[in-house]
Design a protein around this motif. Structure first.
Motif, PDB file in Angstrom:
ATOM      1  N   PRO A   1      75.007  72.987  -8.233  1.00 51.26           N
ATOM      2  CA  PRO A   1      74.067  72.495  -7.217  1.00 51.26           C
ATOM      3  C   PRO A   1      74.715  71.582  -6.182  1.00 51.26           C
ATOM      4  N   GLN A   2      75.902  71.069  -6.484  1.00 50.70           N
ATOM      5  CA  GLN A   2      76.597  70.213  -5.528  1.00 50.70           C
ATOM      6  C   GLN A   2      77.298  70.997  -4.441  1.00 50.70           C
ATOM      7  N   ALA A   3      77.332  72.327  -4.548  1.00 47.45           N
ATOM      8  CA  ALA A   3      78.116  73.157  -3.620  1.00 47.45           C
ATOM      9  C   ALA A   3      77.589  73.077  -2.193  1.00 47.45           C
ATOM     10  N   ASN A   4      78.521  73.005  -1.251  1.00 51.14           N
ATOM     11  CA  ASN A   4      78.203  73.095   0.172  1.00 51.14           C
ATOM     12  C   ASN A   4      78.398  74.535   0.627  1.00 51.14           C
ATOM     13  N   ILE A   5      77.443  75.036   1.406  1.00 51.16           N
ATOM     14  CA  ILE A   5      77.526  76.394   1.940  1.00 51.16           C
ATOM     15  C   ILE A   5      77.787  76.311   3.439  1.00 51.16           C
TER      16      ILE A   5
ATOM     17  N   GLU B   1      75.110  83.502  -1.908  1.00 46.27           N
ATOM     18  CA  GLU B   1      75.204  82.047  -1.908  1.00 46.27           C
ATOM     19  C   GLU B   1      74.550  81.432  -3.140  1.00 46.27           C
ATOM     20  N   SER B   2      73.430  81.993  -3.554  1.00 43.19           N
ATOM     21  CA  SER B   2      72.650  81.397  -4.652  1.00 43.19           C
ATOM     22  C   SER B   2      73.388  81.458  -5.988  1.00 43.19           C
ATOM     23  N   PHE B   3      74.273  82.440  -6.173  1.00 40.10           N
ATOM     24  CA  PHE B   3      74.992  82.526  -7.442  1.00 40.10           C
ATOM     25  C   PHE B   3      75.871  81.291  -7.657  1.00 40.10           C
ATOM     26  N   ILE B   4      76.324  80.675  -6.553  1.00 44.26           N
ATOM     27  CA  ILE B   4      77.105  79.444  -6.643  1.00 44.26           C
ATOM     28  C   ILE B   4      76.196  78.232  -6.783  1.00 44.26           C
ATOM     29  N   THR B   5      75.172  78.139  -5.957  1.00 40.43           N
ATOM     30  CA  THR B   5      74.327  76.939  -5.965  1.00 40.43           C
ATOM     31  C   THR B   5      73.521  76.811  -7.250  1.00 40.43           C
ATOM     32  N   HIS B   6      73.212  77.931  -7.911  1.00 45.75           N
ATOM     33  CA  HIS B   6      72.481  77.857  -9.180  1.00 45.75           C
ATOM     34  C   HIS B   6      73.328  77.212 -10.269  1.00 45.75           C
TER      35      HIS B   6
ATOM     36  N   LYS C   1      83.136  69.886 -11.745  1.00 44.19           N
ATOM     37  CA  LYS C   1      82.182  68.846 -11.348  1.00 44.19           C
ATOM     38  C   LYS C   1      82.452  68.268  -9.969  1.00 44.19           C
ATOM     39  N   GLY C   2      83.551  68.629  -9.339  1.00 46.48           N
ATOM     40  CA  GLY C   2      83.944  68.005  -8.079  1.00 46.48           C
ATOM     41  C   GLY C   2      83.247  68.599  -6.863  1.00 46.48           C
ATOM     42  N   GLN C   3      83.734  68.178  -5.696  1.00 50.61           N
ATOM     43  CA  GLN C   3      83.184  68.659  -4.434  1.00 50.61           C
ATOM     44  C   GLN C   3      83.557  70.120  -4.248  1.00 50.61           C
ATOM     45  N   LEU C   4      82.599  70.918  -3.801  1.00 55.01           N
ATOM     46  CA  LEU C   4      82.788  72.364  -3.763  1.00 55.01           C
ATOM     47  C   LEU C   4      82.271  72.928  -2.446  1.00 55.01           C
ATOM     48  N   PHE C   5      83.033  73.861  -1.872  1.00 59.37           N
ATOM     49  CA  PHE C   5      82.658  74.526  -0.619  1.00 59.37           C
ATOM     50  C   PHE C   5      82.715  76.034  -0.803  1.00 59.37           C
ATOM     51  N   LEU C   6      81.684  76.725  -0.351  1.00 58.42           N
ATOM     52  CA  LEU C   6      81.694  78.185  -0.297  1.00 58.42           C
ATOM     53  C   LEU C   6      81.641  78.609   1.157  1.00 58.42           C
ATOM     54  N   MET C   7      82.661  79.356   1.603  1.00 56.69           N
ATOM     55  CA  MET C   7      82.653  79.891   2.956  1.00 56.69           C
ATOM     56  C   MET C   7      81.802  81.154   2.983  1.00 56.69           C
TER      57      MET C   7
ATOM     58  N   MET D   1      83.611  66.692   6.115  1.00 57.77           N
ATOM     59  CA  MET D   1      82.755  66.725   4.930  1.00 57.77           C
ATOM     60  C   MET D   1      83.493  66.212   3.701  1.00 57.77           C
ATOM     61  N   LEU D   2      84.800  66.465   3.623  1.00 58.14           N
ATOM     62  CA  LEU D   2      85.604  65.916   2.542  1.00 58.14           C
ATOM     63  C   LEU D   2      85.605  64.390   2.610  1.00 58.14           C
ATOM     64  N   GLU D   3      85.775  63.860   3.805  1.00 53.84           N
ATOM     65  CA  GLU D   3      85.795  62.409   3.987  1.00 53.84           C
ATOM     66  C   GLU D   3      84.452  61.781   3.626  1.00 53.84           C
ATOM     67  N   LYS D   4      83.360  62.466   3.985  1.00 56.46           N
ATOM     68  CA  LYS D   4      82.019  61.939   3.722  1.00 56.46           C
ATOM     69  C   LYS D   4      81.521  62.244   2.312  1.00 56.46           C
ATOM     70  N   GLN D   5      82.321  63.012   1.550  1.00 55.26           N
ATOM     71  CA  GLN D   5      81.928  63.427   0.207  1.00 55.26           C
ATOM     72  C   GLN D   5      80.576  64.157   0.223  1.00 55.26           C
ATOM     73  N   SER D   6      80.382  65.004   1.222  1.00 59.24           N
ATOM     74  CA  SER D   6      79.128  65.746   1.382  1.00 59.24           C
ATOM     75  C   SER D   6      78.884  66.662   0.193  1.00 59.24           C
ATOM     76  N   GLN D   7      77.624  66.756  -0.205  1.00 54.71           N
ATOM     77  CA  GLN D   7      77.247  67.648  -1.286  1.00 54.71           C
ATOM     78  C   GLN D   7      75.926  68.340  -0.967  1.00 54.71           C
ATOM     79  N   SER D   8      75.793  69.570  -1.460  1.00 52.90           N
ATOM     80  CA  SER D   8      74.539  70.342  -1.386  1.00 52.90           C
ATOM     81  C   SER D   8      74.070  70.585   0.048  1.00 52.90           C
ATOM     82  N   LYS D   9      75.006  70.731   0.974  1.00 53.00           N
ATOM     83  CA  LYS D   9      74.662  70.976   2.368  1.00 53.00           C
ATOM     84  C   LYS D   9      74.799  72.457   2.704  1.00 53.00           C
ATOM     85  N   VAL D  10      73.946  72.918   3.619  1.00 58.57           N
ATOM     86  CA  VAL D  10      74.050  74.268   4.176  1.00 58.57           C
ATOM     87  C   VAL D  10      74.146  74.117   5.685  1.00 58.57           C
ATOM     88  N   TYR D  11      75.258  74.562   6.263  1.00 57.54           N
ATOM     89  CA  TYR D  11      75.468  74.418   7.699  1.00 57.54           C
ATOM     90  C   TYR D  11      75.886  75.741   8.329  1.00 57.54           C
TER      91      TYR D  11
END
Length: 279
Positions: free
Chosen positions: A169-173, A161-166, A129-135, A213-223
């Motif tokens: 949904p909180q995952a950052n790409i 990418e979609s296999f993670i975000t599905h 359930k926590g903050q998640l990043f996919l490189m 992004m860790l500091e800002k608790q970013s979620q569901s972003k694609v950059y």
């Protein structure tokens, strides 16, 4: 899976130095890095003063080496042809954030199906359930002479990418450009198409993006994470060899834009120009 934790240390009751650091470690946030390669190592070094680091690796010898550095290592392999059943990561529920650096998009971002590897990773993450990043990679964009932004290709249109975000949904790409810095310099490789514009990024800037992004608790972003200046390969090599560049840079090429990252995060690149990644 095998967990290899930190080594126990004896300490004197006459001082409380070890106890102090033990309490500090206990109170630190916890960060997981899945896939401890070149980039994962740089991220761990950058963030270890803020987070207790939990990592995965594929070999016993590397796990022992990581444990000696103070990291908690788990042996696990996400090979696409793996037949052995993978179970959930026992420490996942304790982690404040997880960074996934295992590749899922094939060589140079080519969209190669890695269904088994994807399924194995999802099992390993469980119901995290926590903050998640996919490189991810800027290689997901087509080979076309234009400037690409995140709007051109949403994560749900990219299999890797979609296999993670599905499921999360909180995952950052984070779509990373060509990874450079340290000994990874263009001058050290046999390079063709010298007039081609580059899309590169220094590992230090990737670490800074994740840290922010860790500091800002970013979620569901694609950059797109790519240096904003795009010289051609010959310019980069000449600069890194301290040679003058006498050519003229073309204005056309396949460019990846970091404008969204810069705007939304207020991000300033430490290394905005690939010509000077060696400095």
């Amino acid at each position: 899976m095998v967990n290899i934790g930190k080594k126990k240390t004896k300490y004197s009751t006459k001082n409380n130095i070890f106890e102090y650091y033990r309490i500090q470690a206990f109170s630190m946030k916890k960060l997981g890095i899945i896939g401890f390669g070149w980039l994962g190592n740089h991220m761990a070094e950058r963030l270890s003063h803020q987070y207790e680091i939990f990592v995965t690796t594929t070999t016993q010898s590397k796990a022992e080496d990581l444990a000696s550095k103070g990291y908690h290592a788990t042996l696990v392999d996400f090979a696409d042809d793996r037949s052995e059943e993978i179970t959930g990561w026992e420490v996942a529920s304790q982690l404040d954030a997880i960074i996934i650096t295992v590749p899922f998009s094939g060589i140079r971002g080519m969209q190669v199906s890695m269904k088994n590897r994807q399924k194995n990773l999802l099992k390993f993450l469980g119901d995290y359930k926590g903050q998640l990043f996919l490189m991810s990679s800027t290689g997901v964009y087509p080979q076309a002479e234009k400037e690409f932004t995140e709007v051109d290709l949403s994560a749900d249109r990219v299999e890797s990418e979609s296999f993670i975000t599905h499921q999360f949904p909180q995952a950052n790409i984070l779509r990373l450009a060509g990874l450079m810095g340290g000994t990874r310099l263009l001058k050290n490789y046999n390079i063709s198409n010298l007039d081609q514009l580059v899309n590169h990024v220094h590992y230090a800037d990737i670490c800074s993006v994740v840290e922010k992004m860790l500091e800002k608790q970013s979620q569901s972003k694609v950059y797109n994470v790519v240096a904003p200046i795009h010289p051609n390969k010959e310019e980069v090599i000449c600069a890194q060899k301290d040679l003058p560049y006498l050519g003229v840079r073309t204005e056309k090429g396949r460019l990846i834009s970091p404008a969204k990252l810069i705007s939304e995060l207020g991000f300033e690149f430490q290394y905005p120009d690939p010509r000077y990644f060696h400095l």
